[in-house]
Scaffold this motif. Structure first.
Motif, PDB file in Angstrom:
ATOM      1  N   PHE A 204       1.327  -8.173   0.772  1.00 33.13           N
ATOM      2  CA  PHE A 204       0.217  -7.209   0.818  1.00 33.13           C
ATOM      3  C   PHE A 204      -0.895  -7.611  -0.144  1.00 33.13           C
ATOM      4  O   PHE A 204      -2.089  -7.464   0.181  1.00 33.13           O
ATOM      5  CB  PHE A 204       0.728  -5.804   0.485  1.00 33.13           C
ATOM      6  N   LEU A 205      -0.518  -8.117  -1.316  1.00 32.72           N
ATOM      7  CA  LEU A 205      -1.531  -8.534  -2.288  1.00 32.72           C
ATOM      8  C   LEU A 205      -2.350  -9.707  -1.754  1.00 32.72           C
ATOM      9  O   LEU A 205      -3.567  -9.774  -1.964  1.00 32.72           O
ATOM     10  CB  LEU A 205      -0.858  -8.920  -3.609  1.00 32.72           C
ATOM     11  N   GLU A 206      -1.697 -10.610  -1.041  1.00 30.55           N
ATOM     12  CA  GLU A 206      -2.425 -11.752  -0.456  1.00 30.55           C
ATOM     13  C   GLU A 206      -3.439 -11.276   0.572  1.00 30.55           C
ATOM     14  O   GLU A 206      -4.572 -11.764   0.617  1.00 30.55           O
ATOM     15  CB  GLU A 206      -1.430 -12.716   0.187  1.00 30.55           C
ATOM     16  N   PHE A 207      -3.071 -10.318   1.400  1.00 23.07           N
ATOM     17  CA  PHE A 207      -4.014  -9.750   2.369  1.00 23.07           C
ATOM     18  C   PHE A 207      -5.213  -9.119   1.654  1.00 23.07           C
ATOM     19  O   PHE A 207      -6.372  -9.285   2.081  1.00 23.07           O
ATOM     20  CB  PHE A 207      -3.316  -8.699   3.240  1.00 23.07           C
ATOM     21  N   ILE A 208      -4.939  -8.397   0.567  1.00 22.42           N
ATOM     22  CA  ILE A 208      -6.016  -7.716  -0.156  1.00 22.42           C
ATOM     23  C   ILE A 208      -6.957  -8.718  -0.811  1.00 22.42           C
ATOM     24  O   ILE A 208      -8.193  -8.613  -0.693  1.00 22.42           O
ATOM     25  CB  ILE A 208      -5.412  -6.768  -1.220  1.00 22.42           C
ATOM     26  N   VAL A 209      -6.400  -9.710  -1.495  1.00 22.68           N
ATOM     27  CA  VAL A 209      -7.207 -10.670  -2.243  1.00 22.68           C
ATOM     28  C   VAL A 209      -8.025 -11.545  -1.305  1.00 22.68           C
ATOM     29  O   VAL A 209      -9.147 -11.949  -1.636  1.00 22.68           O
ATOM     30  CB  VAL A 209      -6.294 -11.513  -3.159  1.00 22.68           C
ATOM     31  N   ARG A 210      -7.493 -11.852  -0.127  1.00 19.53           N
ATOM     32  CA  ARG A 210      -8.244 -12.671   0.818  1.00 19.53           C
ATOM     33  C   ARG A 210      -9.507 -11.956   1.297  1.00 19.53           C
ATOM     34  O   ARG A 210     -10.536 -12.599   1.518  1.00 19.53           O
ATOM     35  CB  ARG A 210      -7.364 -13.033   2.023  1.00 19.53           C
ATOM     36  N   SER A 211      -9.434 -10.643   1.443  1.00 19.25           N
ATOM     37  CA  SER A 211     -10.609  -9.885   1.884  1.00 19.25           C
ATOM     38  C   SER A 211     -11.528  -9.521   0.722  1.00 19.25           C
ATOM     39  O   SER A 211     -12.756  -9.498   0.876  1.00 19.25           O
ATOM     40  CB  SER A 211     -10.170  -8.604   2.602  1.00 19.25           C
ATOM     41  N   ASP A 212     -10.938  -9.244  -0.451  1.00 19.88           N
ATOM     42  CA  ASP A 212     -11.727  -8.821  -1.610  1.00 19.88           C
ATOM     43  C   ASP A 212     -11.062  -9.365  -2.878  1.00 19.88           C
ATOM     44  O   ASP A 212     -10.178  -8.718  -3.459  1.00 19.88           O
ATOM     45  CB  ASP A 212     -11.809  -7.294  -1.659  1.00 19.88           C
TER      46      ASP A 212
ATOM     47  N   THR B   1       5.648  -0.968  -2.236  1.00 17.18           N
ATOM     48  CA  THR B   1       6.545  -2.096  -2.512  1.00 17.18           C
ATOM     49  C   THR B   1       6.581  -2.428  -3.998  1.00 17.18           C
ATOM     50  O   THR B   1       7.607  -2.865  -4.516  1.00 17.18           O
ATOM     51  CB  THR B   1       6.099  -3.332  -1.714  1.00 17.18           C
ATOM     52  N   GLN B   2       5.460  -2.195  -4.709  1.00 16.31           N
ATOM     53  CA  GLN B   2       5.451  -2.405  -6.155  1.00 16.31           C
ATOM     54  C   GLN B   2       6.386  -1.426  -6.855  1.00 16.31           C
ATOM     55  O   GLN B   2       7.053  -1.771  -7.837  1.00 16.31           O
ATOM     56  CB  GLN B   2       4.027  -2.258  -6.696  1.00 16.31           C
ATOM     57  N   PHE B   3       6.442  -0.191  -6.351  1.00 13.36           N
ATOM     58  CA  PHE B   3       7.357   0.804  -6.926  1.00 13.36           C
ATOM     59  C   PHE B   3       8.806   0.343  -6.784  1.00 13.36           C
ATOM     60  O   PHE B   3       9.596   0.427  -7.737  1.00 13.36           O
ATOM     61  CB  PHE B   3       7.156   2.151  -6.240  1.00 13.36           C
TER      62      PHE B   3
ATOM     63  N   CYS C 222       9.408  -7.116  -4.282  1.00 13.32           N
ATOM     64  CA  CYS C 222       8.397  -8.007  -4.869  1.00 13.32           C
ATOM     65  C   CYS C 222       7.843  -9.002  -3.857  1.00 13.32           C
ATOM     66  O   CYS C 222       6.649  -9.306  -3.877  1.00 13.32           O
ATOM     67  CB  CYS C 222       8.997  -8.741  -6.068  1.00 13.32           C
ATOM     68  N   CYS C 223       8.704  -9.526  -2.974  1.00 15.77           N
ATOM     69  CA  CYS C 223       8.217 -10.490  -1.973  1.00 15.77           C
ATOM     70  C   CYS C 223       7.251  -9.822  -1.000  1.00 15.77           C
ATOM     71  O   CYS C 223       6.197 -10.374  -0.682  1.00 15.77           O
ATOM     72  CB  CYS C 223       9.395 -11.111  -1.228  1.00 15.77           C
ATOM     73  N   SER C 224       7.598  -8.635  -0.507  1.00 18.85           N
ATOM     74  CA  SER C 224       6.684  -7.925   0.391  1.00 18.85           C
ATOM     75  C   SER C 224       5.431  -7.479  -0.347  1.00 18.85           C
ATOM     76  O   SER C 224       4.335  -7.431   0.233  1.00 18.85           O
ATOM     77  CB  SER C 224       7.399  -6.727   1.021  1.00 18.85           C
ATOM     78  N   ASN C 225       5.549  -7.183  -1.637  1.00 20.72           N
ATOM     79  CA  ASN C 225       4.390  -6.808  -2.435  1.00 20.72           C
ATOM     80  C   ASN C 225       3.380  -7.949  -2.518  1.00 20.72           C
ATOM     81  O   ASN C 225       2.164  -7.729  -2.426  1.00 20.72           O
ATOM     82  CB  ASN C 225       4.848  -6.400  -3.837  1.00 20.72           C
ATOM     83  N   VAL C 226       3.872  -9.169  -2.667  1.00 20.32           N
ATOM     84  CA  VAL C 226       2.990 -10.335  -2.732  1.00 20.32           C
ATOM     85  C   VAL C 226       2.272 -10.543  -1.400  1.00 20.32           C
ATOM     86  O   VAL C 226       1.101 -10.946  -1.363  1.00 20.32           O
ATOM     87  CB  VAL C 226       3.797 -11.584  -3.126  1.00 20.32           C
TER      88      VAL C 226
ATOM     89  N   PHE D 293       9.555 -18.107  -6.389  1.00 20.43           N
ATOM     90  CA  PHE D 293       9.708 -19.316  -5.575  1.00 20.43           C
ATOM     91  C   PHE D 293       9.789 -18.942  -4.097  1.00 20.43           C
ATOM     92  O   PHE D 293       9.177 -19.602  -3.239  1.00 20.43           O
ATOM     93  CB  PHE D 293      10.966 -20.067  -6.017  1.00 20.43           C
ATOM     94  N   THR D 294      10.527 -17.889  -3.764  1.00 19.69           N
ATOM     95  CA  THR D 294      10.619 -17.419  -2.381  1.00 19.69           C
ATOM     96  C   THR D 294       9.261 -16.960  -1.868  1.00 19.69           C
ATOM     97  O   THR D 294       8.864 -17.279  -0.733  1.00 19.69           O
ATOM     98  CB  THR D 294      11.634 -16.263  -2.279  1.00 19.69           C
ATOM     99  N   SER D 295       8.525 -16.218  -2.692  1.00 17.99           N
ATOM    100  CA  SER D 295       7.189 -15.761  -2.302  1.00 17.99           C
ATOM    101  C   SER D 295       6.247 -16.939  -2.102  1.00 17.99           C
ATOM    102  O   SER D 295       5.392 -16.919  -1.201  1.00 17.99           O
ATOM    103  CB  SER D 295       6.627 -14.815  -3.371  1.00 17.99           C
ATOM    104  N   LEU D 296       6.399 -17.968  -2.924  1.00 12.51           N
ATOM    105  CA  LEU D 296       5.556 -19.154  -2.810  1.00 12.51           C
ATOM    106  C   LEU D 296       5.752 -19.840  -1.463  1.00 12.51           C
ATOM    107  O   LEU D 296       4.786 -20.169  -0.758  1.00 12.51           O
ATOM    108  CB  LEU D 296       5.871 -20.117  -3.949  1.00 12.51           C
ATOM    109  N   ILE D 297       7.008 -20.060  -1.076  1.00 14.00           N
ATOM    110  CA  ILE D 297       7.295 -20.718   0.195  1.00 14.00           C
ATOM    111  C   ILE D 297       6.733 -19.893   1.355  1.00 14.00           C
ATOM    112  O   ILE D 297       6.130 -20.434   2.294  1.00 14.00           O
ATOM    113  CB  ILE D 297       8.814 -20.923   0.355  1.00 14.00           C
ATOM    114  N   PHE D 298       6.908 -18.573   1.291  1.00 12.81           N
ATOM    115  CA  PHE D 298       6.395 -17.711   2.358  1.00 12.81           C
ATOM    116  C   PHE D 298       4.869 -17.770   2.409  1.00 12.81           C
ATOM    117  O   PHE D 298       4.264 -17.814   3.490  1.00 12.81           O
ATOM    118  CB  PHE D 298       6.857 -16.269   2.134  1.00 12.81           C
ATOM    119  N   SER D 299       4.230 -17.766   1.240  1.00  8.30           N
ATOM    120  CA  SER D 299       2.771 -17.803   1.190  1.00  8.30           C
ATOM    121  C   SER D 299       2.215 -19.092   1.779  1.00  8.30           C
ATOM    122  O   SER D 299       1.188 -19.089   2.452  1.00  8.30           O
ATOM    123  CB  SER D 299       2.302 -17.647  -0.262  1.00  8.30           C
TER     124      SER D 299
END
Length: 409
Positions: free
Chosen positions: A66-74, A298-300, A60-64, A327-333
Motif C-alpha cells: 500500500f505504501l508503494e502505491f501511495i508513494v508512486r502517486s504522491d 495493515t500497519q496496525f 508489514c508486507c501488505s503495508n509496504v 527481504f520478502t517485501s523487497l522481492i515482491f516490490s
C-alpha cells in the motif's frame, strides 16, 4: 516437545513398575506435573511468538505494498500516512487498552517519553528519505542493516559478546547493503546526466541522495537503540505490549502540529486522486484514500505483532524477523512493481540473505534438533533394555469380572 513429555511419562511408569511404592509414585507424579506445566508454558510462549511472526509478515508486507502505491502517486505523502497511522492506533488504544484513561498505567511516563522520542525521530527520518530520491527497494535493503546497528548498540550499551559466526554474518550483510547502496547512487547520477545532460543537476541529485542516505543511517541506529531500550524496559516492568503500543502512538501526536500544513496539502491531493470502485461496498472512493486506509489497517497489524514479539523474544531476534520481512517485501516490490534491479543489486541481496542465514544458525539448529531426537531415542532404549524382567500373572478379563460379581452377591 511431545517426545520429551512422553519420555518423562515413560520414565515415571518404569520407576513405579519396578519399585511399586505409592509414596514414591506420588512424588514422581508431582514432579512430572511440574515439568509438563513448564513445557506447556513454553509451548504457549512459542505459539504466541509464532502468531506474532505471522502477523509481522502478513501485516508489514501488505503495508509496504500500500505504501508503494501511495508513494508512486504522491512521493511527499509520508507525513500524511504516518499521522493517519499514529492517530488510528492511538484512538484504538484509547478505547480498548486505556479505556479513556481509566486503566492505571504500569510503565512510568518518563520511560515512555524516551521511547516516543526515539520512535518519532526514526519515523520522521524514514518519511523524509522519500523526498531525497530514495527508491523503495533501496530503502528496504538499507534498513536491513538494522542487524549491524543492533549488534553495535548491544556491544556498546549492554556489553554483549558474540561469537565469530555472528560477526561474519553481520559483515556479509553490511557488504551486501553497501553494494546495493553504491550501485543505486551510481545509477541515480547517470540518470540525472542522461535526462538533462547537465553535470550540475546530476551532482545536485547525488548530493540530495546522500542526504537521504544520511537520514536513513540516523533512523537505523535510533531504531536499534529503541529496540534495546524496549527489551530492557519490558524486563524491568513486565510484558505490556498493548499499553506500550498505545502510549508510543499517543504521545507523538503533538509533534505533527508543525507538519500540519504539509499533511493538509497532501490530504487534499489524496482526495482529488482518481476514483476506485469497491465491489464489496458498491461505492467509489479516491484511490489514494483507499490506499491510505489499507496502509493504516495493515500497519496496525504489523506494529502490534512487533510489540508482542518484543515481549516474547530478544531485541536481536525481533530485528532478525523484521529483516527477513524486509527481504520478502523487497522481492515482491521488484517483481510486482518492476523496480530497477541490476545484477549488482542481486549480488548485494545474496550477501544479505547468506549473512542472515548464518546469523540465525539454521544449519546448526537443524543438526542439533536431529541429535537431540537421537539422544532421546537412545535414552528411551537404554531404560527399556535395563528394565528388570518382572513377571506378573494377569487374570483374564472375563474371570476378573466374574469374581467381582460374586463378591457383590
Amino acid at each position: 516437545m511431545q517426545l520429551r513429555k512422553n519420555s518423562f511419562r515413560e520414565l515415571f511408569k518404569f520407576i513405579v513398575r519396578v519399585n511399586g511404592y505409592e509414596t514414591r509414585s506420588a512424588c514422581f507424579r508431582n514432579l512430572i506435573d511440574v515439568l509438563e506445566s513448564r513445557l506447556s508454558f513454553k509451548e504457549n510462549m512459542q505459539l504466541k511468538a509464532i502468531l506474532a511472526i505471522c502477523g509481522v509478515f502478513v501485516g508489514c508486507c501488505s503495508n509496504v505494498v500500500f505504501l508503494e502505491f501511495i508513494v508512486r502517486s504522491d512521493p511527499g505523502a509520508g507525513h500524511l500516512v504516518t499521522f493517519a497511522q499514529f492517530f488510528f492506533i492511538a484512538l484504538h488504544g484509547l478505547v480498548s487498552t486505556s479505556k479513556f484513561f481509566s486503566v492505571k498505567r504500569i510503565i512510568p511516563m518518563r520511560d515512555y517519553a524516551i521511547l516516543v522520542t526515539m520512535f518519532y525521530v526514526s519515523t520522521v527520518c524514514n518519511n523524509y528519505a522519500f523526498n531525497f530520491n530514495i527508491p523503495m527497494p533501496l530503502l528496504m535493503i538499507f534498513r536491513s542493516g538494522s542487524l549491524l546497528a543492533n549488534m553495535i548498540m548491544g556491544i556498546l550499551i549492554l556489553n554483549k559478546k558474540y561469537d565469530f559466526w555472528k560477526y561474519l554474518s553481520v559483515i556479509l550483510i553490511t557488504i551486501g547493503i553497501c553494494i546495493c547502496t553504491i550501485v543505486s547512487g551510481m545509477s541515480l547520477e547517470s540518470k540525472g546526466n542522461e535526462i538533462l545532460r547537465d553535470k550540475e543537476y546530476g551532482f545536485s541529485m547525488l548530493f540530495w541522495w546522500c542526504i537521504g542516505i544520511g537520514m536513513l543511517t540516523i533512523s537505523l541506529f535510533v531504531s536499534a537503540r529503541m529496540g534495546i531500550f524496549q527489551e530492557v524496559l519490558f524486563k524491568k516492568n513486565g510484558k505490556h505490549p498493548d499499553e506500550a503500543l498505545f502510549y508510543a502512538h499517543l504521545l507523538p501526536l503533538p509533534g505533527f502540529i508543525p507538519l500540519l500544513s504539509n499533511i493538509l496539502d497532501h490530504a487534499s491531493i489524496a482526495s482529488k486522486s482518481p476514483p476506485m470502485f469497491i465491489p464489496v461496498l458498491a461505492i467509489e472512493m479516491p484511490s489514494q484514500v483507499l490506499y491510505i486506509i489499507g496502509n493504516v489497517l495493515t500497519q496496525f497489524l504489523c506494529i502490534r505483532s512487533v510489540y508482542i514479539l518484543t515481549t516474547e523474544c530478544s531485541s536481536l531476534t525481533v530485528t532478525l524477523v523484521v529483516t527477513l520481512r524486509k527481504f520478502t517485501s523487497l522481492i515482491f516490490s521488484i517483481f510486482y512493481f518492476r523496480n530497477a534491479f541490476t545484477s549488482f543489486h542481486w549480488l548485494g541481496t545474496v550477501f544479505v540473505f547468506i549473512g542472515t542465514v548464518i546469523f540465525v544458525e539454521i544449519i546448526p539448529k537443524i543438526r542439533e534438533s536431529c541429535e537431540t531426537r537421537q539422544q532421546m531415542k537412545t535414552i528411551d532404549k537404554f531404560y527399556l533394555d535395563s528394565t528388570p524382567r518382572v513377571h506378573v500373572k494377569y487374570k483374564p478379563l472375563l474371570q476378573v469380572d466374574e469374581e467381582h460379581n460374586l463378591d457383590d452377591k
